[in-house]
Design a protein around this motif. Structure first.
Motif, PDB file in Angstrom:
ATOM      1  N   ARG A 164      -4.962   3.330  -6.352  1.00  0.00           N
ATOM      2  CA  ARG A 164      -4.213   2.465  -5.429  1.00  0.00           C
ATOM      3  C   ARG A 164      -5.075   1.292  -4.975  1.00  0.00           C
ATOM      4  NH1 ARG A 164      -2.556   4.520   0.480  1.00  0.00           N
ATOM      5  NH2 ARG A 164      -4.839   4.605   0.530  1.00  0.00           N
ATOM      6  N   LEU A 179       2.482   6.424  -7.206  1.00  0.00           N
ATOM      7  CA  LEU A 179       1.405   7.244  -7.762  1.00  0.00           C
ATOM      8  C   LEU A 179       1.619   8.719  -7.438  1.00  0.00           C
ATOM      9  CD1 LEU A 179      -1.707   5.018  -6.935  1.00  0.00           C
ATOM     10  CD2 LEU A 179      -0.562   5.277  -9.140  1.00  0.00           C
ATOM     11  N   LEU A 215      -5.069  -1.321  -7.574  1.00  0.00           N
ATOM     12  CA  LEU A 215      -3.785  -2.001  -7.767  1.00  0.00           C
ATOM     13  C   LEU A 215      -3.445  -2.967  -6.646  1.00  0.00           C
ATOM     14  CD1 LEU A 215      -1.635   0.971  -9.120  1.00  0.00           C
ATOM     15  CD2 LEU A 215      -2.349  -1.054 -10.412  1.00  0.00           C
ATOM     16  N   VAL A 216      -3.914  -2.688  -5.431  1.00  0.00           N
ATOM     17  CA  VAL A 216      -3.525  -3.538  -4.296  1.00  0.00           C
ATOM     18  C   VAL A 216      -4.646  -4.480  -3.850  1.00  0.00           C
ATOM     19  CG1 VAL A 216      -1.931  -1.755  -3.489  1.00  0.00           C
ATOM     20  CG2 VAL A 216      -4.217  -1.878  -2.495  1.00  0.00           C
ATOM     21  N   ASN A 224       0.833  -1.208   0.000  1.00  0.00           N
ATOM     22  CA  ASN A 224       0.000   0.000   0.000  1.00  0.00           C
ATOM     23  C   ASN A 224       0.865   1.255   0.000  1.00  0.00           C
ATOM     24  OD1 ASN A 224      -3.161   0.048   0.383  1.00  0.00           O
ATOM     25  ND2 ASN A 224      -2.443  -1.858   1.295  1.00  0.00           N
ATOM     26  N   TYR A 244       4.730  -4.726 -10.432  1.00  0.00           N
ATOM     27  CA  TYR A 244       3.740  -3.786 -10.951  1.00  0.00           C
ATOM     28  C   TYR A 244       4.191  -3.028 -12.191  1.00  0.00           C
ATOM     29  CZ  TYR A 244       0.559  -4.289  -6.996  1.00  0.00           C
ATOM     30  OH  TYR A 244      -0.337  -4.771  -6.090  1.00  0.00           O
ATOM     31  N   MET A 250      -6.023   9.185  -6.757  1.00  0.00           N
ATOM     32  CA  MET A 250      -4.908   8.333  -6.320  1.00  0.00           C
ATOM     33  C   MET A 250      -5.397   7.211  -5.410  1.00  0.00           C
ATOM     34  SD  MET A 250      -1.570  10.782  -5.738  1.00  0.00           S
ATOM     35  CE  MET A 250      -2.338  11.853  -4.513  1.00  0.00           C
ATOM     36  N   SER A 251      -6.330   7.527  -4.536  1.00  0.00           N
ATOM     37  CA  SER A 251      -6.881   6.508  -3.633  1.00  0.00           C
ATOM     38  C   SER A 251      -7.608   5.419  -4.413  1.00  0.00           C
ATOM     39  CB  SER A 251      -7.838   7.152  -2.626  1.00  0.00           C
ATOM     40  OG  SER A 251      -7.147   8.032  -1.775  1.00  0.00           O
ATOM     41  N   VAL A 263       3.022   1.504  -3.505  1.00  0.00           N
ATOM     42  CA  VAL A 263       2.189   1.874  -4.648  1.00  0.00           C
ATOM     43  C   VAL A 263       1.732   3.325  -4.503  1.00  0.00           C
ATOM     44  CG1 VAL A 263      -0.031   1.465  -5.790  1.00  0.00           C
ATOM     45  CG2 VAL A 263       1.452  -0.469  -5.224  1.00  0.00           C
ATOM     46  N   ALA A 264       1.384   3.739  -3.290  1.00  0.00           N
ATOM     47  CA  ALA A 264       0.995   5.140  -3.059  1.00  0.00           C
ATOM     48  C   ALA A 264       2.151   6.075  -3.379  1.00  0.00           C
ATOM     49  CB  ALA A 264       0.555   5.319  -1.602  1.00  0.00           C
ATOM     50  N   ASP A 265       3.356   5.683  -3.013  1.00  0.00           N
ATOM     51  CA  ASP A 265       4.538   6.503  -3.263  1.00  0.00           C
ATOM     52  C   ASP A 265       4.771   6.684  -4.767  1.00  0.00           C
ATOM     53  OD1 ASP A 265       6.989   7.863  -2.336  1.00  0.00           O
ATOM     54  OD2 ASP A 265       8.023   6.177  -3.265  1.00  0.00           O
TER      55      ASP A 265
END
Length: 239
Positions: free
Chosen positions: A83, A67, A86-87, A60, A151, A79-80, A63-65
């Motif tokens: 993410r 994006l 993707l997760v 989490n 990813y 973004m939320s 992937v947030a980093d």
């Protein structure tokens, strides 16, 4: 006292762990981390549940980093949404299947008999556990590199406008952006026994003056499939 068969089994297990390690593109200093990541709780108390917990947080965050730095103009809500897509378990299971994780899972007799090696939730959990295993074995940089490998294709082909949005939402947004009437969904038929029904639905798009039909195990899934067909038609016409 060890049986004559045990050394052979251990050698075979180590061979498979090394094989998977090469597929993943990371050489473990301690293969026990990878073995634990692949071990389902049905196989004993030394399983991957704690690694899965850690891996969930790591993937989490990473992937947030990505994006945050790759899509500098995306709003927080977008973004939320991306993410989350993707997760989520479905995506993690697909990633696991790309690496043939089912061939390496360590399951108890009951899970083996019931086909647990094909269960998407077990595969997804193992992916998270592997991410944590790399972190424990090689540190944060090695873990980040692993997540990027897992990813890479998805991040390269990521379309922020579509990612994480279901076909019905995308179709509705497309029509609204062109001030067109919203799609109309209706059930054509419901077949099969109560526990195994098949729903066939129609999605009528006035802009195209066309009805799109699709079938699935639930009304919602059938509507999503019909909307996807409509979107494909819109794309093929370059509208």
């Amino acid at each position: 006292m060890p049986t004559p068969q045990q050394p052979v089994m251990e050698i075979e297990r180590e061979r498979k762990l090394i094989q998977l390690s090469k597929k993943l593109g990371y050489e473990f200093q301690d293969l026990n981390f990878l073995q634990r990541a692949l071990t389902h709780r049905s196989a004993g108390s030394k399983n991957n549940e704690r690694l899965e917990f850690l891996g969930d947080s790591l993937v989490n965050f990473m992937v947030a980093d990505v994006l945050f730095h790759q899509f500098t103009k995306l709003a927080e809500g977008d973004m939320s949404r991306i993410r989350a897509h993707l997760v989520k378990g479905d995506t993690l299971a697909i990633i696991g299947k790309e690496y043939d994780l089912s061939d390496y899972l360590i399951l108890g007799p009951g899970e083996l008999k019931s086909g647990g090696y094909r269960r998407e939730s077990i595969i997804a959990d193992s992916v998270e556990a592997i991410i944590a295993a790399v972190y424990e074995d090689g540190g944060l940089d090695a873990c980040r590199a692993m997540v990027m490998r897992l990813y890479q294709k998805r991040l390269e082909n990521l379309d922020p406008k579509k990612m994480g949005k279901d076909p019905k939402t995308r179709l509705q947004e497309f029509l609204q952006s062109r001030n067109q009437s919203l799609p109309e969904y209706s059930i054509i038929s419901v077949n099969g026994a109560a526990h195994a029904q098949e729903f066939t639905v129609c999605c009528y798009v006035e802009m195209l003056n066309t009805k799109f039909e699709a079938s699935a195990s639930s009304r919602r899934k059938a509507e999503q499939k019909a909307a996807e067909i409509a979107l494909d038609e819109i794309e093929s016409r370059n509208i």
